[in-house]
Write an enzyme that holds these catalytic residues in place. Structure first.
Site, PDB file in Angstrom:
ATOM      1  N   ILE A  62       0.888  -1.155   0.000  1.00  0.00           N
ATOM      2  CA  ILE A  62       0.000   0.000   0.000  1.00  0.00           C
ATOM      3  C   ILE A  62       0.926   1.204   0.000  1.00  0.00           C
ATOM      4  CG2 ILE A  62      -0.205  -0.125   2.535  1.00  0.00           C
ATOM      5  CD1 ILE A  62      -2.941   1.195   2.302  1.00  0.00           C
ATOM      6  N   SER A  63       0.747   2.110  -0.939  1.00  0.00           N
ATOM      7  CA  SER A  63       1.681   3.206  -1.131  1.00  0.00           C
ATOM      8  C   SER A  63       1.686   4.171   0.058  1.00  0.00           C
ATOM      9  CB  SER A  63       1.336   3.986  -2.409  1.00  0.00           C
ATOM     10  OG  SER A  63       1.516   3.193  -3.550  1.00  0.00           O
TER      11      SER A  63
END
Length: 217
Positions: A62-63
């Protein structure tokens, strides 16, 4: 000790986003509303609002919150826009995009991640059409798209995305070799149909795998 996730979100927006130059108020408000801790493994939820990416399984991440905000701001998503989100992952970026757009299609090549993300999005009430497939080929059933946003780095701009982009549409994606030099690129379709590229600086993303990008390792 219980975590005040709402307060953590507020600090994330002020300290990691607004203080670093994110100015689009709609993006900031969307990031304030979407519960990022619901999109990471339960054991890692207390770290969800920290300033770094997090693993979510299948070699994906997840960025970092700032990168999500930067990409969505660069995509200039309007309330009537249709968006293609490439690389669903946990579904977090798609949830934020759904706060900004009229319609979001999110495509994920890992079936397990697609199922989990779709379930999370539905449980939280976000209207996102999650599909499984090769993201480099886009999703013709939902085209044309006013914005295409990709959370993985490719060697160049996939031809299919250009074909599925609406007039004056925007594509935001990292370009470069996995583990090597990468930059965040914004492609804007001009009135004459040509694409103009803007470089937003160095980034680090997982590889974009598919027919029009990198081969499966």
């Amino acid at each position: 000790m219980d975590v005040d996730y709402e307060a953590e979100r507020g600090r994330m927006v002020e300290q990691q986003l607004a203080a670093r130059g994110i100015e689009d108020q709609r993006v900031l408000d969307a990031m304030r509303r979407v519960p990022r801790h619901e999109f990471v493994p339960e054991t890692a939820a207390r770290y969800a609002y920290e300033d770094h990416p997090m693993p979510i399984g299948d070699g994906q991440t997840i960025s970092q919150p700032y990168i999500v905000a930067l990409m969505l701001e660069a995509a200039r998503i309007g309330p009537e826009d249709s968006v293609l989100d490439v690389g669903t992952g946990s579904g977090y970026a798609a949830a934020v995009a759904a706060q900004l757009a009229h319609r979001v299609v999110s495509i994920e090549r890992h079936p397990g991640l697609a199922v989990t993300a779709a379930a999370t999005l539905e449980a939280l009430g976000y209207r996102v059409n999650v599909v499984t497939g090769d993201g480099t080929l886009g999703w013709t059933d939902g085209a044309p798209y006013d914005a295409i946003v990709a959370a993985a780095t490719g060697p160049s701009l996939p031809r299919a995305w250009v074909e599925q982009l609406a007039p004056r549409g925007r594509i935001v994606m990292p370009i470069g070799r996995p583990g090597g030099a990468q930059h965040l690129a914004v492609f804007q379709r001009r009135a004459d149909g040509e694409l103009r590229e803007t470089n937003l600086g160095a980034v680090a993303f997982v590889p974009l795998v598919g027919d029009e990008a990198w081969p499966e390792a």
